[in-house]
Enzyme design. Structure first.
Site, PDB file in Angstrom:
ATOM      1  N   HIS A 266       3.785  -2.181   3.031  1.00  0.00           N
ATOM      2  CA  HIS A 266       3.779  -0.819   2.478  1.00  0.00           C
ATOM      3  C   HIS A 266       5.090  -0.581   1.728  1.00  0.00           C
ATOM      4  O   HIS A 266       6.164  -0.731   2.339  1.00  0.00           O
ATOM      5  CB  HIS A 266       3.612   0.207   3.591  1.00  0.00           C
ATOM      6  CG  HIS A 266       2.324   0.047   4.349  1.00  0.00           C
ATOM      7  ND1 HIS A 266       2.183  -0.902   5.343  1.00  0.00           N
ATOM      8  CD2 HIS A 266       1.126   0.679   4.236  1.00  0.00           C
ATOM      9  CE1 HIS A 266       0.935  -0.834   5.824  1.00  0.00           C
ATOM     10  NE2 HIS A 266       0.274   0.115   5.171  1.00  0.00           N
TER      11      HIS A 266
ATOM     12  N   HIS B 103      -5.679   9.052  -0.366  1.00  0.00           N
ATOM     13  CA  HIS B 103      -5.623   8.333   0.896  1.00  0.00           C
ATOM     14  C   HIS B 103      -6.596   8.891   1.926  1.00  0.00           C
ATOM     15  O   HIS B 103      -6.315   8.980   3.117  1.00  0.00           O
ATOM     16  CB  HIS B 103      -4.191   8.343   1.469  1.00  0.00           C
ATOM     17  CG  HIS B 103      -3.905   7.151   2.327  1.00  0.00           C
ATOM     18  ND1 HIS B 103      -4.238   7.092   3.658  1.00  0.00           N
ATOM     19  CD2 HIS B 103      -3.333   5.949   2.044  1.00  0.00           C
ATOM     20  CE1 HIS B 103      -3.875   5.922   4.163  1.00  0.00           C
ATOM     21  NE2 HIS B 103      -3.320   5.207   3.192  1.00  0.00           N
TER      22      HIS B 103
ATOM     23  N   HIS C 198      -5.797   2.565  -4.053  1.00  0.00           N
ATOM     24  CA  HIS C 198      -5.785   2.882  -2.618  1.00  0.00           C
ATOM     25  C   HIS C 198      -6.306   4.313  -2.474  1.00  0.00           C
ATOM     26  O   HIS C 198      -5.894   5.044  -1.591  1.00  0.00           O
ATOM     27  CB  HIS C 198      -4.362   2.727  -2.069  1.00  0.00           C
ATOM     28  CG  HIS C 198      -4.283   2.627  -0.576  1.00  0.00           C
ATOM     29  ND1 HIS C 198      -5.208   1.959   0.191  1.00  0.00           N
ATOM     30  CD2 HIS C 198      -3.367   3.105   0.316  1.00  0.00           C
ATOM     31  CE1 HIS C 198      -4.871   2.047   1.467  1.00  0.00           C
ATOM     32  NE2 HIS C 198      -3.752   2.743   1.569  1.00  0.00           N
TER      33      HIS C 198
ATOM     34  N   ASP D  88       0.824  -1.216   0.000  1.00  0.00           N
ATOM     35  CA  ASP D  88       0.000   0.000   0.000  1.00  0.00           C
ATOM     36  C   ASP D  88       0.858   1.266   0.000  1.00  0.00           C
ATOM     37  O   ASP D  88       2.040   1.230   0.354  1.00  0.00           O
ATOM     38  CB  ASP D  88      -0.857   0.056   1.276  1.00  0.00           C
ATOM     39  CG  ASP D  88      -1.965  -0.976   1.266  1.00  0.00           C
ATOM     40  OD1 ASP D  88      -1.952  -1.839   0.373  1.00  0.00           O
ATOM     41  OD2 ASP D  88      -2.827  -0.914   2.167  1.00  0.00           O
ATOM     42  N   ASP D  89       0.206   2.363  -0.348  1.00  0.00           N
ATOM     43  CA  ASP D  89       0.709   3.737  -0.154  1.00  0.00           C
ATOM     44  C   ASP D  89       1.779   4.186  -1.155  1.00  0.00           C
ATOM     45  O   ASP D  89       2.221   5.325  -1.096  1.00  0.00           O
ATOM     46  CB  ASP D  89       1.241   3.965   1.277  1.00  0.00           C
ATOM     47  CG  ASP D  89       0.158   3.764   2.328  1.00  0.00           C
ATOM     48  OD1 ASP D  89      -1.011   3.614   1.932  1.00  0.00           O
ATOM     49  OD2 ASP D  89       0.476   3.762   3.528  1.00  0.00           O
TER      50      ASP D  89
HETATM   51 NI    NI Z   1      -2.642   3.278   3.295  1.00  0.00          NI
END
Ligand code: NI
Length: 300
Positions: free
Chosen positions: A252, A166, A162, A111-112
């Site tokens: 991440h 965010h 995602h 993620d991210d």
């Molecule tokens: Ni996230």
């Protein structure tokens, strides 16, 4: 009379002589014509043979050139080796059809990102071990790291959403939600040419409105690496030791410690017989008909 006869004979002889000469001349003419014809035929045969040989040579040259082109493009590329069938494009790329459904599978998810410094290390490790993963990207980072995301896609990894910035999707109206999804897909599609087929909700926050509105499956996880918390490769590796078939692991691609952990975890998993798959592959091989707006925790 005799004299006349002799004259006649003489004239007759002369005529015969000239007729013979004429015949001779005609014969010579014929021979010349035949010779020319034979010469022409020989020249034509020679030319035809030459043309065929030349054609063969150029064809060989061409095929050698093609081989050279293939070799030249293969060398610096990091994409998988070319196969006889063309590589699928778009979301079809996220499901390989040659995996073994009887062998265990794990879906690593990141993620991210994207974040070149970390994502590229993870990509290299996956590539070296024949593994694939899913990258749940944040839309507003795509412009900066477009090439990194494109590389992830080119190597067969799944690109998931995602969201664009965010944000907590629970706070949004249906209209805002739809806008957010569209905006993220637009940014993703501009780089890889297709929309996302899965979404990871930021903070793991989901509500009824989201279940009704979000058109793709929402992906949770069954194993949290807690990489964001520890920021330590050893802790991440330890955390992932309990891995089981069908697991969705949360990571991440923001921390170098995560890349370091991945470089250790990926070859170990492959050695122990795990197939490292995308989310779409996990659903495909585990016989899960994933529905839009529904939350999934694993492939079990
Ligand atoms: Ni996230």
């Amino acid at each position: 009379m005799r004299l006349r006869d002799e004259e006649k004979n003489l004239k007759l002889g002369e005529r015969r002589e000239s007729a013979r000469k004429q015949q001779k001349m005609q014969d010579r003419g014929k021979i010349i014509v035949i010779n020319i014809a034979v010469a022409l035929v020989i020249v034509m045969i020679a030319l035809t043979v030459k043309a065929v040989v030349l054609d063969k040579n150029t064809k060989q040259q061409k095929s050698e050139d093609n081989k050279k082109v293939v070799e030249a493009t293969d060398a610096p590329s990091t994409t998988p080796a070319p196969s006889s069938t063309p590589e699928p494009v778009g979301a079809d790329r996220w499901i390989r059809k040659d995996l073994d459904s009887t062998k265990p599978m794990v879906a690593l998810t990141f993620d991210d990102g994207p974040y070149a410094k970390v994502t590229r290390r993870i990509l290299k490790s996956l590539q070296e071990n024949g593994g694939r993963a899913t990258f749940f990207v944040v839309g507003n980072r795509i412009e900066t790291y477009a090439e990194t995301m494109k590389l992830a896609y080119d190597q067969g990894n799944q690109i998931g959403s995602h969201t664009f910035d965010h944000s907590d999707l629970r706070t949004m109206s249906v209209k805002q939600l739809k806008k957010e999804i569209k905006k993220t897909n637009k940014a993703v599609s501009a780089v890889i040419g297709c929309d996302t087929t899965a979404l990871r909700p930021p903070y793991g926050n989901v509500n009824k409105k989201m279940r009704k509105t979000i058109p793709v499956p929402m992906i949770y996880w069954s194993l949290d690496s807690e990489d964001w918390k520890s920021r330590d490769a050893k802790s991440v590796i330890k955390q992932c030791k309990s891995v089981k078939d069908g697991e969705i692991i949360l990571m991440h691609d923001l921390y170098p410690s995560t890349a370091e952990a991945v470089e250790s975890i990926v070859p170990k998993l492959v050695k122990s017989g795990y197939q490292l798959v995308t989310i779409d592959e996990l659903f495909y091989y585990k016989g899960i008909q994933a529905k839009g707006g529904k939350v999934y925790y694993s492939g079990r």
